[in-house]
Design a protein around this motif. Structure first.
Motif, PDB file in Angstrom:
ATOM      1  N   ASP A 171       0.836  -1.210   0.000  1.00 11.99           N
ATOM      2  CA  ASP A 171       0.000   0.000   0.000  1.00 11.99           C
ATOM      3  C   ASP A 171       0.868   1.257   0.000  1.00 11.99           C
ATOM      4  OD1 ASP A 171       0.911  -0.114   2.605  1.00 11.99           O
ATOM      5  OD2 ASP A 171      -1.049   0.240   3.535  1.00 11.99           O
ATOM      6  N   ILE A 172       2.020   1.184  -0.674  1.00 10.40           N
ATOM      7  CA  ILE A 172       2.835   2.388  -0.826  1.00 10.40           C
ATOM      8  C   ILE A 172       2.002   3.441  -1.547  1.00 10.40           C
ATOM      9  CG2 ILE A 172       3.876   1.630  -3.011  1.00 10.40           C
ATOM     10  CD1 ILE A 172       6.497   2.966  -1.989  1.00 10.40           C
ATOM     11  N   VAL A 173       2.082   4.685  -1.086  1.00 11.36           N
ATOM     12  CA  VAL A 173       1.211   5.721  -1.648  1.00 11.36           C
ATOM     13  C   VAL A 173       1.679   6.126  -3.045  1.00 11.36           C
ATOM     14  CG1 VAL A 173       0.394   6.590   0.558  1.00 11.36           C
ATOM     15  CG2 VAL A 173       2.515   7.488  -0.409  1.00 11.36           C
ATOM     16  N   ALA A 174       0.756   6.678  -3.816  1.00 14.24           N
ATOM     17  CA  ALA A 174       0.994   6.941  -5.235  1.00 14.24           C
ATOM     18  C   ALA A 174       2.186   7.857  -5.470  1.00 14.24           C
ATOM     19  CB  ALA A 174      -0.258   7.530  -5.872  1.00 14.24           C
ATOM     20  N   HIS A 175       2.318   8.933  -4.653  1.00 12.34           N
ATOM     21  CA  HIS A 175       3.413   9.869  -4.936  1.00 12.34           C
ATOM     22  C   HIS A 175       4.774   9.206  -4.722  1.00 12.34           C
ATOM     23  CE1 HIS A 175       2.648  10.905  -0.526  1.00 12.34           C
ATOM     24  NE2 HIS A 175       3.919  10.545  -0.512  1.00 12.34           N
ATOM     25  N   ALA A 176       4.881   8.316  -3.736  1.00 13.67           N
ATOM     26  CA  ALA A 176       6.140   7.624  -3.500  1.00 13.67           C
ATOM     27  C   ALA A 176       6.373   6.539  -4.547  1.00 13.67           C
ATOM     28  CB  ALA A 176       6.155   7.021  -2.098  1.00 13.67           C
ATOM     29  N   PHE A 177       5.321   5.847  -4.916  1.00 11.32           N
ATOM     30  CA  PHE A 177       5.421   4.799  -5.935  1.00 11.32           C
ATOM     31  C   PHE A 177       5.965   5.376  -7.240  1.00 11.32           C
ATOM     32  CE2 PHE A 177       3.351   2.405  -9.425  1.00 11.32           C
ATOM     33  CZ  PHE A 177       3.880   1.142  -9.189  1.00 11.32           C
ATOM     34  N   GLU A 178       5.432   6.523  -7.631  1.00 10.14           N
ATOM     35  CA  GLU A 178       5.883   7.152  -8.874  1.00 10.14           C
ATOM     36  C   GLU A 178       7.308   7.666  -8.754  1.00 10.14           C
ATOM     37  OE1 GLU A 178       4.617  10.825 -11.892  1.00 10.14           O
ATOM     38  OE2 GLU A 178       3.368  10.338 -10.157  1.00 10.14           O
ATOM     39  N   ALA A 179       7.613   8.336  -7.656  1.00  9.53           N
ATOM     40  CA  ALA A 179       8.959   8.896  -7.489  1.00  9.53           C
ATOM     41  C   ALA A 179      10.020   7.811  -7.423  1.00  9.53           C
ATOM     42  CB  ALA A 179       8.999   9.757  -6.231  1.00  9.53           C
ATOM     43  N   LEU A 180       9.757   6.737  -6.702  1.00 11.38           N
ATOM     44  CA  LEU A 180      10.723   5.648  -6.591  1.00 11.38           C
ATOM     45  C   LEU A 180      10.890   4.928  -7.922  1.00 11.38           C
ATOM     46  CD1 LEU A 180       9.618   4.373  -3.094  1.00 11.38           C
ATOM     47  CD2 LEU A 180      11.879   5.289  -3.645  1.00 11.38           C
ATOM     48  N   GLY A 181       9.804   4.850  -8.697  1.00 11.17           N
ATOM     49  CA  GLY A 181       9.898   4.227 -10.020  1.00 11.17           C
ATOM     50  C   GLY A 181      10.793   4.990 -10.963  1.00 11.17           C
ATOM     51  N   ASN A 182      10.934   6.300 -10.734  1.00 15.45           N
ATOM     52  CA  ASN A 182      11.796   7.140 -11.576  1.00 15.45           C
ATOM     53  C   ASN A 182      13.142   7.444 -10.921  1.00 15.45           C
ATOM     54  OD1 ASN A 182       9.830   7.443 -13.639  1.00 15.45           O
ATOM     55  ND2 ASN A 182       8.774   8.994 -12.420  1.00 15.45           N
ATOM     56  N   SER A 183      13.442   6.756  -9.821  1.00 14.75           N
ATOM     57  CA  SER A 183      14.667   7.038  -9.058  1.00 14.75           C
ATOM     58  C   SER A 183      15.929   6.723  -9.859  1.00 14.75           C
ATOM     59  CB  SER A 183      14.676   6.218  -7.770  1.00 14.75           C
ATOM     60  OG  SER A 183      15.918   6.304  -7.123  1.00 14.75           O
ATOM     61  N   SER A 184      16.957   7.557  -9.643  1.00 14.16           N
ATOM     62  CA  SER A 184      18.264   7.335 -10.272  1.00 14.16           C
ATOM     63  C   SER A 184      19.253   6.656  -9.332  1.00 14.16           C
ATOM     64  CB  SER A 184      18.863   8.686 -10.725  1.00 14.16           C
ATOM     65  OG  SER A 184      18.027   9.333 -11.657  1.00 14.16           O
ATOM     66  N   ILE A 185      18.838   6.347  -8.118  1.00 18.51           N
ATOM     67  CA  ILE A 185      19.753   5.794  -7.118  1.00 18.51           C
ATOM     68  C   ILE A 185      20.235   4.407  -7.545  1.00 18.51           C
ATOM     69  CG2 ILE A 185      19.904   4.939  -4.732  1.00 18.51           C
ATOM     70  CD1 ILE A 185      18.076   7.259  -3.946  1.00 18.51           C
ATOM     71  N   ARG A 186      21.544   4.215  -7.473  1.00 26.33           N
ATOM     72  CA  ARG A 186      22.162   2.949  -7.859  1.00 26.33           C
ATOM     73  C   ARG A 186      23.014   2.346  -6.752  1.00 26.33           C
ATOM     74  NH1 ARG A 186      18.663   3.328 -10.648  1.00 26.33           N
ATOM     75  NH2 ARG A 186      18.524   3.402 -12.932  1.00 26.33           N
ATOM     76  N   ARG A 187      23.461   3.132  -5.805  1.00 22.60           N
ATOM     77  CA  ARG A 187      24.290   2.604  -4.717  1.00 22.60           C
ATOM     78  C   ARG A 187      23.770   3.154  -3.392  1.00 22.60           C
ATOM     79  NH1 ARG A 187      28.957  -0.204  -4.055  1.00 22.60           N
ATOM     80  NH2 ARG A 187      29.155  -0.329  -6.326  1.00 22.60           N
ATOM     81  N   ILE A 188      23.468   2.243  -2.481  1.00 24.23           N
ATOM     82  CA  ILE A 188      22.926   2.606  -1.185  1.00 24.23           C
ATOM     83  C   ILE A 188      23.862   2.072  -0.107  1.00 24.23           C
ATOM     84  CG2 ILE A 188      20.956   2.344   0.384  1.00 24.23           C
ATOM     85  CD1 ILE A 188      19.383   1.592  -2.323  1.00 24.23           C
ATOM     86  N   HIS A 189      24.441   2.958   0.666  1.00 23.71           N
ATOM     87  CA  HIS A 189      25.318   2.572   1.770  1.00 23.71           C
ATOM     88  C   HIS A 189      24.498   2.504   3.054  1.00 23.71           C
ATOM     89  CE1 HIS A 189      29.349   3.065  -0.176  1.00 23.71           C
ATOM     90  NE2 HIS A 189      28.620   3.795  -1.013  1.00 23.71           N
ATOM     91  N   VAL A 190      24.627   1.404   3.788  1.00 25.56           N
ATOM     92  CA  VAL A 190      23.982   1.248   5.093  1.00 25.56           C
ATOM     93  C   VAL A 190      25.084   1.256   6.144  1.00 25.56           C
ATOM     94  CG1 VAL A 190      22.515  -0.202   6.525  1.00 25.56           C
ATOM     95  CG2 VAL A 190      22.116  -0.093   4.057  1.00 25.56           C
ATOM     96  N   LEU A 191      25.097   2.302   6.966  1.00 21.42           N
ATOM     97  CA  LEU A 191      26.218   2.518   7.870  1.00 21.42           C
ATOM     98  C   LEU A 191      25.875   2.182   9.320  1.00 21.42           C
ATOM     99  CD1 LEU A 191      26.422   4.822   5.481  1.00 21.42           C
ATOM    100  CD2 LEU A 191      28.289   5.638   6.882  1.00 21.42           C
ATOM    101  N   GLY A 192      26.824   1.513   9.989  1.00 19.81           N
ATOM    102  CA  GLY A 192      26.701   1.235  11.409  1.00 19.81           C
ATOM    103  C   GLY A 192      28.018   1.498  12.115  1.00 19.81           C
ATOM    104  N   ARG A 193      27.942   2.049  13.320  1.00 13.58           N
ATOM    105  CA  ARG A 193      29.155   2.375  14.084  1.00 13.58           C
ATOM    106  C   ARG A 193      29.913   1.133  14.538  1.00 13.58           C
ATOM    107  NH1 ARG A 193      29.155   7.461  17.446  1.00 13.58           N
ATOM    108  NH2 ARG A 193      27.738   8.910  16.432  1.00 13.58           N
TER     109      ARG A 193
END
Length: 434
Positions: A171-193
């Protein structure tokens, strides 16, 4: 008859109402007051939209809400529309179940740059929270950094990585669904101390990252202790670490990479007028497993930073508050005479949804033992109705919510259970038929 007001209609609030029913039977009237026109709190706005099985717990809460001695009083803000002191004059007991909806601040240089977003805001954005519907996070960038090593960080990384097809059934909302579908993000860093053995990620959520169609998780086994040390971990943690070790052998052949940066402490955010990079200091663990900086630094190129470092409960005037812990000051859920706290408002943001249930039952038992049978003569809900009516507060009932819920289901895109209204005015308009 006893009258109890529960402030907040999320899991902690409904578990408390359920417990009060068991403690008092028919000799209690419970008003669940929420600042939003819709109930369920964390279930609606915090649980990831692709985790519908978890959201199904709302059906249990619905049964409580439809009981004859429970009312939903929505679109009412305690502290603005009515004060705690006024509620204390109307009810025998007040339970604060407000959760911890505010982000803890990321206190490093550059954290105020555009492109830095707290997890409450980001999660609220893709879950349709009215306060964050207009967030517009920068997704036209190649790099993103997610700060934190808990399940919220996993949710954010997963949502950023999914394809539109993978959101079918959510049930992701429409504005997020559309924006994420057009996302240019290719690398996501998940950081922990700290390291892999200190994560707060559960096996199910971590395992999901290994089955994404266009994204692959990546870890460096040099960050891990010897594999034999995994035997010292409790079973759930051991499963999580096993997932991480498996990630190291996955082929890095997909469009997106989710890179786990362990022993990584953010120290600064840089950029000209917006986020362009995150400066990180490598850490090491002390004997008591605290992380300390080594002085070695490196930079991560990114245009979006989502800070998943915890939440805090907003203070309410007249209620004792622990600023260091971001929760109401209490002893075993008791704040003061007739005033109680449950869930994250009591403990801080720890535990799962189910962890709130024992809180509710403990406080309900305390209230029952303190009040005993009888009638204090307090007005309860009728007094609240009179007060809110005089102030022209537009109250939303549970029946009104059911109309909103039905309208959301009717407007859902194919494969989705609902399309949430993201503006309060829209919700109120549906209720009134406007």
């Amino acid at each position: 008859m006893r009258h109890v007001a529960v402030i907040g209609s999320g899991p902690a609030g409904y578990y408390s109402a359920e417990a009060l029913q068991k403690a008092f039977g028919d000799e209690v009237r419970i008003d669940m007051i929420d600042r939003l026109p819709v109930p369920y709190g964390l279930i609606r706005f915090g649980v990831a939209p692709d985790h519908q099985s978890i959201k199904a717990v709302s059906r249990r809460y619905e049964k409580v809400a439809l009981s004859g001695n429970v009312r939903f009083v929505g679109n009412v803000t305690v502290g603005r529309d009515v004060t705690v002191a006024e509620l204390q004059g109307l009810y025998d007991a007040i339970i604060l179940a407000t959760g911890a909806p505010d982000d803890r601040t990321l206190d490093i240089p550059g954290s105020d740059l555009p492109g830095v977003v707290g997890s409450a805001a980001f999660v609220g954005w893709y879950n349709g929270h009215p306060e964050f519907a207009d967030l517009e996070p920068p997704l036209d960038v190649e790099g993103a950094a997610v700060i934190g090593n808990g399940n919220v960080a996993l949710d954010v990384a997963r949502i950023l990585s999914k394809t539109p097809v993978e959101f079918v059934g959510s049930d992701i909302v429409a504005h997020a669904f559309e924006a994420l579908g057009n996302s240019s993000i290719r690398r996501i860093h998940v950081l922990g101390r700290r390291g892999p053995h200190q994560i707060a990620m559960t096996p199910k959520e971590l395992g999901e990252l290994g089955h994404l169609s266009d994204a692959v998780p990546s870890v460096d086994l040099a960050d891990f202790p010897p594999e034999g040390d995994d035997a010292l971990l409790e079973p759930g943690m051991r499963k999580s670490v096993t997932h991480l070790r498996v990630f190291a052998s996955l082929p890095q052949d997909k469009k997106k990479v989710i890179e786990f940066d362990f022993f990584a402490m953010p120290v600064a955010i840089e950029g000209e007028g917006k986020v362009e990079r995150l400066v990180v200091e490598r850490t090491r663990l002390t004997e008591d497993l605290r992380s300390v900086g080594t002085g070695e630094r490196y930079a991560i190129d990114c245009g979006l930073i989502v800070s998943c470092i915890g939440y805090q409960t907003p203070p309410i005037e007249g209620v004792p508050y622990e600023h260091g812990r971001g929760r109401f000051a209490n002893s075993d859920g008791v704040i003061g005479e007739g005033l109680y706290a449950v869930g994250w408002a009591r403990r801080g943001p720890t535990g799962t949804i189910g962890t709130n249930r024992p809180d509710g039952f403990e406080v309900a038992e305390t209230i029952a033992a303190t009040l005993g049978p009888g009638d204090s003569g307090k007005e309860g809900g009728s007094g609240l109705d009179r007060l809110l009516g005089a102030r022209r507060v537009d109250v939303v009932t549970f029946q009104d919510w059911q109309k909103i819920e039905a309208a959301e289901a009717a407007r859902a895109r194919e494969g989705s259970p609902r399309e949430k209204f993201v503006q309060i005015a829209e919700m109120l308009g549906v209720r009134s038929g406007a």
